[in-house]
Design a protein around this motif. Structure first.
Motif, short mmCIF file in Angstrom:
data_model
loop_
_atom_site.label_atom_id
_atom_site.label_comp_id
_atom_site.label_asym_id
_atom_site.label_seq_id
_atom_site.Cartn_x
_atom_site.Cartn_y
_atom_site.Cartn_z
N LEU A 1 52.43 40.01 42.19
CA LEU A 1 52.51 41.08 43.18
C LEU A 1 51.38 40.96 44.19
CD1 LEU A 1 54.08 43.61 44.03
CD2 LEU A 1 52.61 44.94 42.50
N ALA A 2 50.20 40.59 43.72
CA ALA A 2 49.07 40.38 44.64
C ALA A 2 49.40 39.26 45.63
CB ALA A 2 47.80 40.06 43.86
N THR A 3 50.03 38.21 45.13
CA THR A 3 50.43 37.11 46.00
C THR A 3 51.43 37.58 47.06
OG1 THR A 3 50.09 35.50 44.21
CG2 THR A 3 51.45 34.81 46.08
N GLU A 4 52.38 38.41 46.63
CA GLU A 4 53.37 38.95 47.57
C GLU A 4 52.70 39.77 48.67
OE1 GLU A 4 56.36 41.16 45.54
OE2 GLU A 4 56.82 39.53 44.13
N HIS A 5 51.56 40.37 48.34
CA HIS A 5 50.84 41.18 49.32
C HIS A 5 49.88 40.33 50.16
CE1 HIS A 5 51.54 45.04 46.73
NE2 HIS A 5 52.61 44.68 47.42
N GLY A 6 49.97 39.03 50.03
CA GLY A 6 49.16 38.16 50.87
C GLY A 6 47.80 37.81 50.33
N VAL A 7 47.56 38.08 49.04
CA VAL A 7 46.26 37.77 48.44
C VAL A 7 46.33 36.40 47.79
CG1 VAL A 7 44.51 38.47 46.76
CG2 VAL A 7 45.81 40.22 48.01
N GLU A 8 45.72 35.41 48.45
CA GLU A 8 45.63 34.08 47.84
C GLU A 8 44.55 34.11 46.77
OE1 GLU A 8 45.01 31.10 50.74
OE2 GLU A 8 46.79 31.62 51.93
N HIS A 9 44.86 33.56 45.61
CA HIS A 9 43.89 33.71 44.52
C HIS A 9 43.94 32.54 43.55
CE1 HIS A 9 47.07 34.73 41.63
NE2 HIS A 9 47.59 35.53 42.55
N ASP A 10 42.85 32.45 42.80
CA ASP A 10 42.72 31.51 41.68
C ASP A 10 42.53 32.37 40.44
OD1 ASP A 10 42.09 29.64 39.81
OD2 ASP A 10 40.31 28.86 40.81
N ALA A 11 43.63 32.72 39.79
CA ALA A 11 43.58 33.59 38.61
C ALA A 11 44.60 33.11 37.60
CB ALA A 11 43.85 35.04 39.00
N HIS A 12 44.23 33.19 36.33
CA HIS A 12 45.10 32.68 35.26
C HIS A 12 45.03 33.60 34.05
CE1 HIS A 12 45.30 28.89 37.49
NE2 HIS A 12 43.99 29.01 37.66
N VAL A 13 46.18 33.76 33.40
CA VAL A 13 46.26 34.52 32.15
C VAL A 13 46.62 33.55 31.03
CG1 VAL A 13 47.31 36.46 30.94
CG2 VAL A 13 47.07 36.53 33.43
N ILE A 14 45.86 33.57 29.95
CA ILE A 14 46.08 32.69 28.82
C ILE A 14 46.54 33.52 27.63
CG2 ILE A 14 45.01 31.06 27.22
CD1 ILE A 14 42.96 30.48 29.48
N HIS A 15 47.60 33.10 26.99
CA HIS A 15 48.09 33.81 25.80
C HIS A 15 47.33 33.31 24.58
CE1 HIS A 15 51.34 34.27 22.51
NE2 HIS A 15 50.61 35.38 22.60
N GLY A 16 46.71 34.25 23.85
CA GLY A 16 45.99 33.86 22.64
C GLY A 16 45.10 34.97 22.13
#
Length: 294
Positions: A95-110
């Motif tokens: 959703l942040a990307t859809e709002h024009g926020v370019e980012h380097d973010a990752h979610v890891i499952h664990g």
């Protein structure tokens, strides 16, 4: 809790939680039982980091820390135990990307207790700030609905299956504290010297007895080798001209009413603690080398 820590007050409830999350979080985010207030996270990130710094949340839930970090121009990484919330956190980043926020973010499952094997090795020494909160187990409030003939029904009040003994929220208070200490110690391995750790935490009542979780989490941080530097009061009530306007949940107000009727003069909790720690200014191996040289 130590009385010699600097204290500050954060006015983080001037807008309602719903308003704080509006347009930044998907509707499915509502279902999480213990969401951090975005304004609390936003204040911590703005105060303790600079643009392009890396922010970590080892128990990221719906991704509040990550979303607020990318909106402030920071990089972000999160770990989440429940697969459903991993999906929700990723949707919020999308959703942040859809709002024009370019980012380097990752979610890891664990499981965050395995943080040292979950995070990429090249992130060691790169994290500027950790923002997180311990799970509250059965003390979460959730939401309510009233059905004719069935009374008040509680929903959205559990992290996942209560039968899952791998979830920190389900393993009992003392094991929770031990697990959280382990998580903090592992996170410190990825932090830069002098980096900060901000932990949002509030006490709760169990059978009318106050459980002082903030003091216990302070001990966890110290046992993990972290240095306490600040104790902050993040308001859960709006600051009006002459008083505070409480924003207590239905369950808090219902519990308060029943306790007062029983003669116990309790009040709504109007803040949560933010315990701020930092890592040593130099890595431990460098300090040890200097001592040997001396």
């Amino acid at each position: 809790m130590s009385n010699d820590l600097p204290v500050s007050v954060w006015a983080t409830a001037q807008a309602s939680p719903t308003t704080q999350r509006k347009n930044r979080y998907t509707r499915e985010s509502i279902a999480h039982p213990a969401k951090m207030l975005p304004d609390v996270v936003r204040y911590a990130i703005a105060h303790y980091t600079e643009p392009d710094d890396l922010v970590l949340d080892p128990m990221c839930g719906i991704g509040t820390t990550l979303v607020e970090a990318v909106h402030l121009g920071r990089r972000a990484a999160g770990i989440e135990y429940e697969p459903h919330w991993v999906t929700v956190a990723n949707n919020n980043l999308a959703l942040a990307t859809e709002h024009g926020v370019e980012h380097d973010a990752h979610v890891i499952h664990g499981d965050a207790r395995q943080l040292t094997t979950l995070l990429p090795p090249d992130l060691r020494g790169q994290v500027s700030l950790v923002v997180t909160s311990p799970p509250y187990g059965p003390s979460t409030h959730g939401r309510v609905a009233v059905a004719p003939g069935e009374g008040i029904q509680k929903y959205f009040h559990q992290y996942g299956s209560t039968l899952d003994r791998g979830n920190l929220a389900n393993i009992g208070h003392h094991r929770l504290l031990a697990g959280f200490t382990r998580i903090l110690a592992a996170a410190a391995e990825f932090m830069r010297p002098g980096g900060h750790i901000a932990i949002t935490v509030r006490p709760w009542r169990e059978h009318a007895e106050l459980i002082d979780l903030p003091s216990q989490i302070l001990t966890c941080g110290r046992n993990a080798g972290l240095i306490p530097v600040e104790r902050c009061v993040a308001l859960l009530a709006r600051v009006a001209e002459h008083d505070f306007v409480a924003r207590g949940s239905f369950f808090q107000r219902d519990f308060l009413r029943k306790q007062r009727e029983a003669g116990l003069p309790l009040h709504l909790i109007a803040h949560e603690d933010v315990l701020v720690f930092r890592t040593p200014l130099r890595p431990a191996h460098e300090a040890a080398t200097e001592v040997r040289a001396a």
